[in-house]
Design a protein around this motif. Sequence first.
Motif, short mmCIF file in Angstrom:
data_model
loop_
_atom_site.label_atom_id
_atom_site.label_comp_id
_atom_site.label_asym_id
_atom_site.label_seq_id
_atom_site.Cartn_x
_atom_site.Cartn_y
_atom_site.Cartn_z
N TYR A 1 0.69 3.92 -3.06
CA TYR A 1 0.24 5.27 -2.76
C TYR A 1 1.24 6.31 -3.28
N GLY B 1 1.19 6.51 -7.02
CA GLY B 1 0.00 7.23 -7.48
C GLY B 1 0.15 8.73 -7.34
N VAL B 2 0.69 9.18 -6.21
CA VAL B 2 0.89 10.61 -6.00
C VAL B 2 1.91 11.15 -6.99
N ALA C 1 0.81 -1.22 0.00
CA ALA C 1 0.00 0.00 0.00
C ALA C 1 0.84 1.28 0.00
N PRO C 2 1.88 1.41 0.84
CA PRO C 2 2.65 2.66 0.80
C PRO C 2 3.33 2.90 -0.55
#
Length: 82
Positions: free
Chosen positions: A69, A72-73, A65-66
């Motif tokens: 994330y 994506g950013v 997940a990190p």
Amino acid sequence: NFDWTLAVAMLGVCAAGLLVLYSAGHDPETGSSIPMRKQAASMGLGLVCFLIAMCFHTSFWRRCAPIVYVAGVVLLVVILLK
């Protein structure tokens, strides 16, 4: 632990969206709706990705997940600066 209620609801929403696209983009001359075909292809690809993602245990996604994330950013920033 497959959530059948969620899956059926998701497919129902997708079907409703395709119906709206068909009615909005229907061409009487050709008898087809190009926007609906494109969206159906995208939905099919999303369904395949969903089924592949479902094969992995949730602990795998918690570990990733990190990274996902941050990626994506970064992609959003790249699009913003373009």
